[in-house]
Design an enzyme around this catalytic site. Structure first.
Site, mmCIF file in Angstrom:
data_model
loop_
_atom_site.group_PDB
_atom_site.id
_atom_site.type_symbol
_atom_site.label_atom_id
_atom_site.label_comp_id
_atom_site.label_asym_id
_atom_site.label_seq_id
_atom_site.Cartn_x
_atom_site.Cartn_y
_atom_site.Cartn_z
ATOM 1 N N LYS A 1 1.756 -8.640 -0.460
ATOM 2 C CA LYS A 1 1.512 -10.038 -0.101
ATOM 3 C C LYS A 1 1.907 -10.251 1.354
ATOM 4 O O LYS A 1 3.052 -9.965 1.747
ATOM 5 C CB LYS A 1 2.323 -10.964 -1.006
HETATM 6 O O1 G3P Z 1 3.946 -17.156 -4.492
HETATM 7 C C1 G3P Z 1 3.346 -18.396 -4.459
HETATM 8 C C2 G3P Z 1 3.800 -19.301 -5.530
HETATM 9 O O2 G3P Z 1 4.769 -18.652 -6.278
HETATM 10 C C3 G3P Z 1 4.341 -20.599 -5.036
HETATM 11 O O3 G3P Z 1 4.607 -21.363 -6.147
HETATM 12 O O4 G3P Z 1 5.684 -23.117 -7.468
HETATM 13 O O5 G3P Z 1 6.822 -22.223 -5.410
HETATM 14 O O6 G3P Z 1 4.821 -23.663 -5.208
HETATM 15 P P1 G3P Z 1 5.532 -22.663 -6.043
#
Ligand code: G3P
Length: 224
Positions: A86
């Site tokens: 990533k």
């Molecule tokens: O890796 C991207 C994702 O995990 C972000 O999720 O819930 O932290 O917005 P969030």
């Protein structure tokens, strides 16, 4: 649409893998930090839990393209070939993606808040682009619509990149993107469970059991 688990907790991943048809695991630095374990020890444990054939997505933390590439080499060496690197979709990240593409790495362009970022990351060779649905909503834009725009851009330009939608606040957002035909979504365990959580269904199943037991005896099943 592939469905991945956005978590690094072994217990939660194990439960998701046991019950649901999941295709892999995604992590990010914040998710790993939450577990409080040495990152490679935790990632190796996840790899061993899900097996070598499943996708495991791991984010680089370095800020320059050259260092991101060195991190990618170490991550892949330790976690195996079905590991996706990533890379944040910022200028150094786009540069890193071009370098990683030439070296044959699996690339997930992450931290995508706009279709413009997704276009550049796809052009740079990303296998996946990861729009952050809920975080886009929180900026006053529309995350699901942004992902659909990205899907149109990829299709209309014959780009082989797929969407790996991330950051969901509810399971209906996941389903909307599934209906639209995006390649993959990664969601936290509670969002995946939300795809199935429905008190009306639970009540219907309970009623079947109650009717059967009333007629044939408590504890009676089709086994006995
Ligand atoms: O890796 C991207 C994702 O995990 C972000 O999720 O819930 O932290 O917005 P969030």
């Amino acid at each position: 649409m592939k469905l991945l688990i956005d978590d690094a907790n072994l217990e939660k991943i194990g439960k998701m893998m046991e019950y649901y048809p999941c295709d892999g695991v995604t992590t990010n630095p914040s998710i790993l930090a939450k577990e409080g374990k040495e990152p490679y020890a935790q990632l190796k444990a996840i790899r061993s839990l899900i097996g070598n054939d499943m996708e495991l997505h791991v984010q680089v933390v370095s800020l320059t393209a050259e260092e991101m590439v060195i991190e990618a080499e170490k991550i892949t060496e330790i976690l195996g070939k079905n590991t996706y690197i990533k890379v944040p979709s910022v200028p150094e990240g786009i540069k890193a993606m071009k370098m990683l593409k030439e070296k044959g790495f699996n690339i997930t362009a992450t931290a995508i808040y706009t279709a413009q970022q997704a276009y550049l990351a796809a052009k740079a060779g990303a296998d996946y682009v990861a729009p952050y649905i809920n975080r886009i909503d929180n900026l006053g834009a529309d995350g699901v619509e942004t992902a659909k725009t990205i899907q149109n851009i990829l299709e209309n330009n014959d780009l082989p990149t797929e969407i790996l939608a991330a950051s969901f606040k509810n399971s209906q957002q996941v389903l909307s993107l599934c209906e639209y035909g995006v390649g993959a979504a990664t969601a936290a365990p509670d969002i995946i469970e939300g795809l199935l959580k429905n008190p009306t269904v639970t009540a219907a199943v309970d009623a079947f059991v109650a009717d059967f037991e009333k007629a044939f005896g408590e504890g009676k099943t089709m086994l006995n």
